[in-house]
Design a protein around this motif. Structure first.
Motif, PDB file in Angstrom:
ATOM      1  N   ARG A  37       0.871  -1.179   0.000  1.00  0.00           N
ATOM      2  CA  ARG A  37       0.000   0.000   0.000  1.00  0.00           C
ATOM      3  C   ARG A  37       0.911   1.233   0.000  1.00  0.00           C
ATOM      4  N   ALA A  58      -4.052   3.618  -5.723  1.00  0.00           N
ATOM      5  CA  ALA A  58      -3.839   4.356  -6.973  1.00  0.00           C
ATOM      6  C   ALA A  58      -2.439   4.963  -7.067  1.00  0.00           C
ATOM      7  N   GLY A  59      -2.031   5.723  -6.051  1.00  0.00           N
ATOM      8  CA  GLY A  59      -0.773   6.476  -6.116  1.00  0.00           C
ATOM      9  C   GLY A  59       0.428   5.546  -6.043  1.00  0.00           C
ATOM     10  N   ASN A  82     -10.449   2.380  -5.070  1.00  0.00           N
ATOM     11  CA  ASN A  82     -10.746   3.051  -3.795  1.00  0.00           C
ATOM     12  C   ASN A  82     -11.373   4.434  -4.008  1.00  0.00           C
ATOM     13  N   ARG A 229      -1.886  14.090  -2.565  1.00  0.00           N
ATOM     14  CA  ARG A 229      -0.545  13.875  -2.016  1.00  0.00           C
ATOM     15  C   ARG A 229      -0.047  15.168  -1.397  1.00  0.00           C
ATOM     16  N   HIS A 270      -4.363  10.272   6.410  1.00  0.00           N
ATOM     17  CA  HIS A 270      -4.361   9.454   5.189  1.00  0.00           C
ATOM     18  C   HIS A 270      -5.459   8.374   5.251  1.00  0.00           C
TER      19      HIS A 270
HETATM   20  O1  LIG Z   1      -3.411   2.390   0.853  1.00  0.00           O
HETATM   21  C1  LIG Z   1      -3.830   3.395   1.398  1.00  0.00           C
HETATM   22  O2  LIG Z   1      -4.299   3.447   2.519  1.00  0.00           O
HETATM   23  C2  LIG Z   1      -3.790   4.724   0.675  1.00  0.00           C
HETATM   24  C3  LIG Z   1      -4.047   4.632  -0.771  1.00  0.00           C
HETATM   25  C4  LIG Z   1      -3.999   5.923  -1.517  1.00  0.00           C
HETATM   26  O3  LIG Z   1      -3.099   6.840  -1.059  1.00  0.00           O
HETATM   27  C5  LIG Z   1      -3.815   5.644  -2.980  1.00  0.00           C
HETATM   28  O4  LIG Z   1      -3.021   6.320  -3.609  1.00  0.00           O
HETATM   29  O5  LIG Z   1      -4.526   4.763  -3.491  1.00  0.00           O
END
Ligand SMILES: O=C(O)CC[C@@H](O)C(=O)O
Ligand SMILES: NC(=O)c1ccc[n+]([C@@H]2O[C@H](COP(=O)([O-])OP(=O)(O)OC[C@H]3O[C@@H](n4cnc5c(N)ncnc54)[C@H](O)[C@@H]3O)[C@@H](O)[C@H]2O)c1
Length: 387
Positions: A37, A58-59, A82, A229, A270
């Motif tokens: 993650r 995603a990120g 998500n 971010r 977050h």
């Molecule tokens: O895994 C997470 O809790 C955060 C996910 C989130 O920052 C993303 O970029 O999908």
């Protein structure tokens, strides 16, 4: 046995989809596949065992995409899985910024022993009054999975929505409500909107896009939301704008030591994707992508290699090749197969930037000699016999 390492806790709804051919390991070095993650991978040594990394989210700014591509490690993410979780928290953030719900809630907590609270609150409540979001202008920068959901939901709540995304996908454009006003510059959003929310990846082009110059273009009392971010916003410039009142509230899912202390910040740790639904969706998609890659060599939703899909192999052998995107690669690969007296029954080769990927189905069993010959071709990074 395929060894899987989880660098963060991953929902069991997803991990339970691995079959008996997979086993979990705590040892990153021996892993063939990694689920992650937000764990930072930039300083991690990538072993030759590693075939793929799947980001359950995603990120991907926590993953060294080029270093992985250079080693033939395919990195996946889970687009959209998500998005609803984040959308709901952003809508909540807009409401928290419009009315002093947090202040009112603290007041009740501080006065909970007051026997007459039901009366005293009627005097106190004027301190927590606010505004409605209906009729206000919302600017959405980045109309991908999350931005488009927010834009559409905000129109349903009666907001006037401006959207900016110079790279919007065809699917993204189809998803967007016709009520959303599509603008061609970020400046239009900065100048016009009462609320501005950013939903782009962190890239060179988007780093610190919210800074003193862009804030100066905005309306006095603007609300800025950042659930994407931390580094999309310049902290020092934001703190100065909060101090002066130019920015009424900064709602962020990415506090740091400076921002957490600043005035008029509403911060969450977050939490955007921290819902059972989002965690399950991301884990299921990530595991599906890894299994399809390990078992069939197919690449779907990669962020450093091209989409490349030849379905399930019904031929004798399938081999996959990660290679540099340079001239005459297909010619050299097919010559190597022909030199071994083998026939290619199906083949696909796709490129993305500096890298490319080939899937070849053969009518006869792949040999160690063939693999050696392909590995010797300049620009070949990794060869794998999938079946
Ligand atoms: O895994 C997470 O809790 C955060 C996910 C989130 O920052 C993303 O970029 O999908
Ligand atoms: N808070 C959280 O827990 C959480 C959860 C999921 C995603 N995120 C963050 O949100 C970001 C967006 O997620 P998503 O699922 O919507 O991703 P996405 O890839 O679906 O959408 C990103 C959009 O940004 C656009 N874009 C890229 N560069 C741009 C630019 N310079 N200006 C305007 N638009 C630009 C792209 O064209 C794309 O449509 C992720 O990269 C991640 O950093 C945070």
């Amino acid at each position: 046995m395929v060894k899987v390492n989880c660098l963060n806790p991953i929902s069991k709804v997803g991990t339970s989809k691995f079959t008996d051919n997979y086993e979990f390991t705590d040892n990153f070095e021996e892993a063939n596949a990694v689920l992650v993650r937000s764990a930072a991978m930039h300083d991690m040594e990538l072993s030759d065992n590693l075939l793929a990394v799947a980001r359950a989210g995603a990120g991907v700014n926590n993953i060294p995409l080029d270093k992985c591509a250079e080693k033939g490690v395919v990195v996946f993410n889970t687009p959209g899985a998500n998005a609803n979780g984040v959308k709901e928290l952003v809508l909540c953030g807009m409401l928290l910024a419009s009315r002093d719900i947090i202040g009112g809630n603290k007041w009740v907590e501080n006065n909970k022993e007051d026997e007459n609270i039901n009366k005293t609150m009627e005097k106190a409540k004027k301190n927590f009054a606010g505004n409605e979001i209906m009729g206000k202008k919302l600017g959405v920068i980045g109309l991908g999975a999350i931005g488009s959901l927010i834009a559409n939901a905000a129109t349903e709540l009666g907001m006037e929505v401006y959207g900016y995304d110079p790279f919007i996908s065809v699917d993204g454009a189809w998803r967007l409500s016709s009520e959303v006003k599509h603008v061609n510059t970020r400046e239009e959003i900065y100048k016009e909107c009462d609320f501005i929310t950013v939903h782009t990846p962190l890239l060179d082009d988007t780093r610190e896009m919210i800074n003193k110059d862009t804030i100066a273009m905005m309306k006095d009392g603007v609300v800025i939301l950042n659930f994407a971010r931390d580094l999309l916003v310049c902290d020092d410039d934001m703190i100065a704008a909060l101090e002066s009142g130019k920015v009424k509230r900064y709602v962020t899912d990415f506090p740091n030591a400076k921002i957490a202390k600043a005035k008029n910040v509403i911060a969450t740790p977050h939490l955007g994707a921290s819902t059972e639904e989002s965690e399950d969706n991301c884990a299921v998609m990530a595991v599906k992508e890894l299994k399809d890659f390990i078992e069939n060599g197919n690449i779907i939703n990669s962020v450093n290699y091209p989409k490349c899909d030849l379905g399930v192999c019904d031929k004798v052998t399938r081999i996959t090749i990660c290679h540099k995107n340079i001239p005459n690669m297909i010619g050299q690969l097919s010559s190597a197969v022909a030199a071994e007296g083998m026939n290619i029954s199906d083949m696909v080769d796709k490129s993305r930037g500096d890298y490319a990927y080939t899937i070849m189905d053969l009518d006869s069993k792949a040999t160690a000699e063939l693999v050696e010959k392909i590995e010797a071709i300049e620009g070949v990074i990794k060869v794998r016999i999938v079946k």
